[in-house]
Design a protein around this motif. Structure first.
Motif, PDB file in Angstrom:
ATOM      1  N   THR A 162       0.827  -1.208   0.000  1.00 35.38           N
ATOM      2  CA  THR A 162       0.000   0.000   0.000  1.00 35.38           C
ATOM      3  C   THR A 162       0.860   1.256   0.000  1.00 35.38           C
ATOM      4  OG1 THR A 162      -0.162   0.112   2.425  1.00 35.38           O
ATOM      5  CG2 THR A 162      -1.826  -1.199   1.277  1.00 35.38           C
ATOM      6  N   ILE A 166      -0.019   5.137  -1.140  1.00 34.31           N
ATOM      7  CA  ILE A 166       0.067   6.200  -0.133  1.00 34.31           C
ATOM      8  C   ILE A 166       1.041   7.281  -0.579  1.00 34.31           C
ATOM      9  CG2 ILE A 166       0.798   6.729   2.222  1.00 34.31           C
ATOM     10  CD1 ILE A 166      -0.181   3.914   3.006  1.00 34.31           C
ATOM     11  N   PHE A 169      -0.400   9.371  -3.415  1.00 36.59           N
ATOM     12  CA  PHE A 169      -1.542  10.119  -2.897  1.00 36.59           C
ATOM     13  C   PHE A 169      -1.082  11.379  -2.170  1.00 36.59           C
ATOM     14  CE2 PHE A 169      -4.426  10.983   0.691  1.00 36.59           C
ATOM     15  CZ  PHE A 169      -5.604  11.251  -0.004  1.00 36.59           C
ATOM     16  N   SER A 277      -3.832  11.586  -7.229  1.00 32.61           N
ATOM     17  CA  SER A 277      -4.058  11.189  -5.828  1.00 32.61           C
ATOM     18  C   SER A 277      -5.199  10.188  -5.718  1.00 32.61           C
ATOM     19  CB  SER A 277      -4.359  12.423  -4.974  1.00 32.61           C
ATOM     20  OG  SER A 277      -3.232  13.267  -4.887  1.00 32.61           O
ATOM     21  N   ALA A 281      -4.820   6.521  -4.152  1.00 34.67           N
ATOM     22  CA  ALA A 281      -5.612   6.082  -3.006  1.00 34.67           C
ATOM     23  C   ALA A 281      -6.361   4.788  -3.321  1.00 34.67           C
ATOM     24  CB  ALA A 281      -6.598   7.177  -2.604  1.00 34.67           C
ATOM     25  N   CYS A 282      -6.983   4.728  -4.483  1.00 36.43           N
ATOM     26  CA  CYS A 282      -7.731   3.524  -4.862  1.00 36.43           C
ATOM     27  C   CYS A 282      -6.783   2.363  -5.148  1.00 36.43           C
ATOM     28  CB  CYS A 282      -8.604   3.817  -6.077  1.00 36.43           C
ATOM     29  SG  CYS A 282      -9.940   4.989  -5.721  1.00 36.43           S
TER      30      CYS A 282
END
Length: 443
Positions: A162, A166, A169, A277, A281-282
């Motif tokens: 992730t 992050i 983003f 972003s 995020a997705c």
């Protein structure tokens, strides 16, 4: 059968390092995971946000789109393709030392970038030097998380992934604000300071108990670069080419989307950057979800991998529709990022399924090289198409075609019998109770 607990004086051995049971899956392991996530966030956040700089660099240097795109392409090439160099260094040095070395190199490249007066200066400073530094720091985070986690390793690695979402983003809008206030040169300088923070995250990656020191033998280093067994596997070559194509496709969106929404669709640059972003995020959400779904014993991970690539390949074509509100483009970005994240989240698992968990280090390393080559090829080719045709639509069509083609290639896997997989029998001994995606596809 559950693996018995280790005695206090026993250890899990990985390379030159061994892990005492008291440190595994708890305590300092979570500090290591946090440091690795921050490390990955900086590396991929900066590299995948080059599209924010792309607009400013085109305006400043008045160069061609193709020439400017090489800056970001070479950077991402080296981020993903420097694994063998990083692996060779970790054969002689601690993981934290290698991360710190990469941090200093990447910061040096970013610092030099502020003095660039020609595009080729940035190709060297940002593309080569910064990309190499990021690439050296990239691999140790995954390796040391795998060392500190055993029972919760799959969960820890999904959390680590992730970091890519992050980072982008957070950094994409940050870079846009920095460029607005201090110019792209000042933004590069401040990003050099951000890159130096990997010295802190690297310092946290302390080794566990060490095995007796061994000299850094030449044969060990050569084995890092010269393990060609996977290249004799037809199925692996299909997956390798698949990775080349979808990486060449998706990176086009990361590089050109902001400029497209700003200069063609007429949205404010700030709103255009927000789309990066949203994608990030997705993407961060999609990775652990695919890992969770893919962990189900009845789930075919190979189908998840191929289907999600086809879905976001179709979504990319939707960007060419004109006269839509920003909400529509934001929705496309959300879908694109989510399904891209799902595909990336299951890639390590299907690599282990198809070629064996015991070969994951070498096979995944080769796939990272194909990822880097795809990132190198895609943006300059897309920039050339835009300049030749005068339309951004051709670039998005190319991106979509490459991605969908890569997805369709994966359905060729069952065409080749198991005899073409030279690692299959070996894998069955290591994981006798787990059915693989490979077996499900063959049925």
């Amino acid at each position: 059968m559950r693996k018995p607990h280790l005695m206090q004086d026993e250890a899990v051995t990985v390379g030159r390092w061994r892990a005492a049971d008291k440190d595994t899956d708890r305590g300092w392991a979570w500090v290591i995971l946090f440091a690795a996530v921050v490390n990955l966030s900086i590396i991929l956040g900066v590299s995948f946000s080059f599209g924010v700089y792309y607009v400013s660099l085109l305006e400043h240097f008045q160069g061609s789109m193709t020439q400017t795109a090489w800056i970001g392409s070479i950077n991402t090439l080296l981020v993903f393709s420097s694994g063998p160099i990083s692996k060779a260094l970790t054969g002689c040095l601690e993981y934290r030392t290698v991360v710190i070395i990469g941090s200093v190199i990447s910061a040096g490249g970013l610092f030099l970038s502020q003095f660039a007066t020609e595009v080729w200066h940035l190709v060297i400073s940002y593309g080569v030097i910064t990309g190499l530094g990021f690439g050296i720091s990239y691999t140790p985070g995954f390796a040391i998380v795998g060392l500190y986690f055993e029972r919760r390793r799959a969960f820890a690695l999904s959390i680590l992934q992730t970091g890519a979402g992050i980072g982008c983003f957070v950094y994409a809008p940050l870079a846009q604000q920095l460029i607005a206030y201090v110019g792209w040169q000042g933004a590069m300088l401040l990003t050099a300071g951000l890159s130096l923070q990997m010295c802190v995250t690297g310092a946290l990656m302390r080794p566990k108990l060490t095995l007796p020191e061994k000299p850094c033998e030449k044969s060990v280093l050569l084995s890092t670069f010269c393990n060609f067994d996977a290249l004799c596997n037809v199925r692996f070559l299909i997956v390798w080419l698949n990775n080349l194509l979808w990486n060449a496709g998706f990176i086009i969106v990361f590089i050109l989307l902001v400029d497209y929404l700003y200069s063609v669709q007429g949205f404010p640059e700030r709103e255009a950057v927000i789309n990066l972003s949203i994608i990030a995020a997705c993407n961060a959400i999609g990775r652990p979800i695919s890992g969770l779904i893919g962990s189900h014993k009845k789930c075919n991970r190979l189908h998840i991998y191929a289907t999600t690539a086809m879905i976001y390949g179709v979504v990319i074509m939707l960007y060419v529709i004109n006269d839509l509100s920003m909400y529509w483009y934001a929705s496309f970005s959300a879908l694109f990022g989510f399904f891209l994240g799902m595909q990336c989240g299951v890639l390590p698992a299907i690599t282990a399924d198809l070629f064996g968990a015991e070969t994951l280090m070498s096979t995944f390393g080769y796939l990272m090289i194909s990822n880097g080559l795809g990132n190198l090829i895609g943006p300059p080719l897309a920039g050339w198409l835009v300049e030749e045709t005068g339309s951004y639509k051709t670039a998005f069509y190319l991106s979509s075609a490459l991605t969908i083609t890569s997805s369709l290639m994966m359905f060729l896997i069952p065409v080749f019998p198991e005899s073409h997989n030279i690692q299959h029998k070996k894998y069955e001994r290591v994981q006798p109770n787990q059915s693989s995606a490979l077996e499900k596809v063959d049925k």
